[in-house]
Scaffold this motif. Structure first.
Motif, PDB file in Angstrom:
ATOM      1  N   LEU A  94      -9.790 -11.417   5.047  1.00  0.00           N
ATOM      2  CA  LEU A  94      -8.381 -11.633   5.391  1.00  0.00           C
ATOM      3  C   LEU A  94      -7.700 -12.529   4.368  1.00  0.00           C
ATOM      4  O   LEU A  94      -6.544 -12.290   3.985  1.00  0.00           O
ATOM      5  CB  LEU A  94      -8.276 -12.246   6.791  1.00  0.00           C
ATOM      6  N   GLN A  95      -8.390 -13.562   3.913  1.00  0.00           N
ATOM      7  CA  GLN A  95      -7.819 -14.440   2.895  1.00  0.00           C
ATOM      8  C   GLN A  95      -7.600 -13.689   1.582  1.00  0.00           C
ATOM      9  O   GLN A  95      -6.584 -13.889   0.909  1.00  0.00           O
ATOM     10  CB  GLN A  95      -8.744 -15.634   2.673  1.00  0.00           C
ATOM     11  N   TRP A  96      -8.549 -12.853   1.222  1.00  0.00           N
ATOM     12  CA  TRP A  96      -8.417 -12.085  -0.016  1.00  0.00           C
ATOM     13  C   TRP A  96      -7.229 -11.138   0.067  1.00  0.00           C
ATOM     14  O   TRP A  96      -6.460 -11.008  -0.892  1.00  0.00           O
ATOM     15  CB  TRP A  96      -9.707 -11.314  -0.268  1.00  0.00           C
ATOM     16  N   VAL A  97      -7.055 -10.480   1.213  1.00  0.00           N
ATOM     17  CA  VAL A  97      -5.917  -9.582   1.397  1.00  0.00           C
ATOM     18  C   VAL A  97      -4.617 -10.376   1.320  1.00  0.00           C
ATOM     19  O   VAL A  97      -3.632  -9.928   0.707  1.00  0.00           O
ATOM     20  CB  VAL A  97      -6.032  -8.837   2.738  1.00  0.00           C
ATOM     21  N   GLN A  98      -4.583 -11.550   1.921  1.00  0.00           N
ATOM     22  CA  GLN A  98      -3.383 -12.380   1.871  1.00  0.00           C
ATOM     23  C   GLN A  98      -3.048 -12.779   0.437  1.00  0.00           C
ATOM     24  O   GLN A  98      -1.887 -12.760   0.027  1.00  0.00           O
ATOM     25  CB  GLN A  98      -3.587 -13.636   2.725  1.00  0.00           C
ATOM     26  N   MET A  99      -4.076 -13.129  -0.332  1.00  0.00           N
ATOM     27  CA  MET A  99      -3.852 -13.488  -1.726  1.00  0.00           C
ATOM     28  C   MET A  99      -3.322 -12.309  -2.528  1.00  0.00           C
ATOM     29  O   MET A  99      -2.428 -12.455  -3.364  1.00  0.00           O
ATOM     30  CB  MET A  99      -5.153 -13.996  -2.343  1.00  0.00           C
ATOM     31  N   ARG A 100      -3.885 -11.125  -2.298  1.00  0.00           N
ATOM     32  CA  ARG A 100      -3.462  -9.934  -3.038  1.00  0.00           C
ATOM     33  C   ARG A 100      -1.998  -9.579  -2.727  1.00  0.00           C
ATOM     34  O   ARG A 100      -1.267  -9.131  -3.601  1.00  0.00           O
ATOM     35  CB  ARG A 100      -4.368  -8.764  -2.698  1.00  0.00           C
ATOM     36  N   ARG A 101      -1.615  -9.791  -1.496  1.00  0.00           N
ATOM     37  CA  ARG A 101      -0.212  -9.489  -1.137  1.00  0.00           C
ATOM     38  C   ARG A 101       0.739 -10.506  -1.706  1.00  0.00           C
ATOM     39  O   ARG A 101       1.862 -10.177  -2.101  1.00  0.00           O
ATOM     40  CB  ARG A 101      -0.077  -9.446   0.383  1.00  0.00           C
ATOM     41  N   ALA A 102       0.326 -11.783  -1.761  1.00  0.00           N
ATOM     42  CA  ALA A 102       1.209 -12.822  -2.260  1.00  0.00           C
ATOM     43  C   ALA A 102       1.296 -12.801  -3.771  1.00  0.00           C
ATOM     44  O   ALA A 102       2.366 -12.932  -4.361  1.00  0.00           O
ATOM     45  CB  ALA A 102       0.710 -14.188  -1.785  1.00  0.00           C
ATOM     46  N   LEU A 103       0.135 -12.618  -4.424  1.00  0.00           N
ATOM     47  CA  LEU A 103       0.078 -12.591  -5.889  1.00  0.00           C
ATOM     48  C   LEU A 103      -0.717 -11.359  -6.310  1.00  0.00           C
ATOM     49  O   LEU A 103      -1.935 -11.417  -6.433  1.00  0.00           O
ATOM     50  CB  LEU A 103      -0.604 -13.850  -6.427  1.00  0.00           C
ATOM     51  N   PRO A 104      -0.071 -10.227  -6.522  1.00  0.00           N
ATOM     52  CA  PRO A 104      -0.793  -8.991  -6.817  1.00  0.00           C
ATOM     53  C   PRO A 104      -1.687  -9.058  -8.035  1.00  0.00           C
ATOM     54  O   PRO A 104      -2.635  -8.311  -8.161  1.00  0.00           O
ATOM     55  CB  PRO A 104       0.343  -7.983  -7.037  1.00  0.00           C
ATOM     56  N   SER A 105      -1.417  -9.953  -8.970  1.00  0.00           N
ATOM     57  CA  SER A 105      -2.222 -10.016 -10.184  1.00  0.00           C
ATOM     58  C   SER A 105      -3.446 -10.892 -10.040  1.00  0.00           C
ATOM     59  O   SER A 105      -4.231 -11.024 -10.962  1.00  0.00           O
ATOM     60  CB  SER A 105      -1.372 -10.563 -11.350  1.00  0.00           C
ATOM     61  N   THR A 106      -3.620 -11.527  -8.861  1.00  0.00           N
ATOM     62  CA  THR A 106      -4.733 -12.436  -8.670  1.00  0.00           C
ATOM     63  C   THR A 106      -5.988 -11.666  -8.303  1.00  0.00           C
ATOM     64  O   THR A 106      -5.957 -10.799  -7.453  1.00  0.00           O
ATOM     65  CB  THR A 106      -4.410 -13.455  -7.561  1.00  0.00           C
ATOM     66  N   GLY A 107      -7.114 -12.008  -8.903  1.00  0.00           N
ATOM     67  CA  GLY A 107      -8.377 -11.374  -8.594  1.00  0.00           C
ATOM     68  C   GLY A 107      -8.967 -11.937  -7.323  1.00  0.00           C
ATOM     69  O   GLY A 107      -8.462 -12.939  -6.776  1.00  0.00           O
ATOM     70  N   PRO A 108     -10.043 -11.344  -6.810  1.00  0.00           N
ATOM     71  CA  PRO A 108     -10.625 -11.799  -5.570  1.00  0.00           C
ATOM     72  C   PRO A 108     -11.233 -13.193  -5.671  1.00  0.00           C
ATOM     73  O   PRO A 108     -11.301 -13.912  -4.702  1.00  0.00           O
ATOM     74  CB  PRO A 108     -11.714 -10.764  -5.283  1.00  0.00           C
TER      75      PRO A 108
END
Length: 206
Positions: A191-205
């Motif tokens: 869930l945290q990884w999905v949240q990060m991807r939505r907030a910053l699409p260029s951020t890796g896992p």
């Protein structure tokens, strides 16, 4: 001159609702992944060794790993963000709550025939109450903003614990408790990884 030009804000920058914080990098995902691996290993060890004192010692080791990890991180990479420290504290607390609930259900199963129906029901009610109370705390943390999406994973563990632990027999209750925590930790990390991807699409896992 360049100094007289107005500062332009790019249109593609993510706009977040008030009160929602961006995750502090992939470091937010690491604790959940590590706790998931530790809980999975504890489930295997708990299944192989059927000894109550070993189960208590195993939980003690798990509870010490969180503060030890924060201490080592502070020594090598500086003090961790308050959000990560909160995540570690909630994670090990949730693990102990689920384990204690497993003890309560196991005790009710073992001594139920000798202590009577009322006392057995009281043991079950106490275990359910502990799980329900901590679930409410986790739900409040998850819905209160601040990017604590990992709390939903921990809620998944406590809810499943309330469903499956009362049906588990004594040799399998502790491994089941650790397994449910492994699932919750991993779910929170996802869930945290999905949240990060939505907030910053260029951020890796990580």
């Amino acid at each position: 001159m360049a100094a007289d030009r107005p500062i332009r804000i790019p249109d593609d920058l993510p706009v977040l609702p008030p009160g929602v914080c961006l995750p502090a990098g992939g470091g937010r995902v690491v604790p959940g992944v590590l706790f998931s691996l530790v809980a999975a290993g504890a489930a295997v060890a708990s299944l192989l060794v059927d000894n109550d004192w070993f189960q208590v010692g195993l939980l003690g080791v798990i509870l010490m790993l969180g503060p030890a990890g924060l201490f080592l991180r502070a020594g090598f990479a500086g003090h961790p963000a308050p959000e990560i420290a909160t995540q570690v504290v909630l994670s090990i607390t949730c693990h102990s709550v689920v384990w204690i609930a497993a003890c309560g259900f196991t005790l009710a199963t073992m001594v139920g025939p000798t202590v009577g129906t009322v006392r057995t029901a009281l043991l079950h009610a106490t275990s359910f109450g502990i799980l329900a109370l901590f679930t409410a705390i986790l739900v409040r943390g998850a819905l209160g903003g601040g990017g604590q999406s990992y709390c939903f994973g921990l809620v998944f563990s406590t809810v499943l614990a309330g469903i499956f632990l009362p049906m588990a027999s004594h040799p399998h209750s502790y491994p089941l408790a650790h397994s449910l925590m492994a699932v919750g930790f991993l779910g929170g990390a996802i869930l945290q990884w999905v949240q990060m991807r939505r907030a910053l699409p260029s951020t890796g896992p990580f």
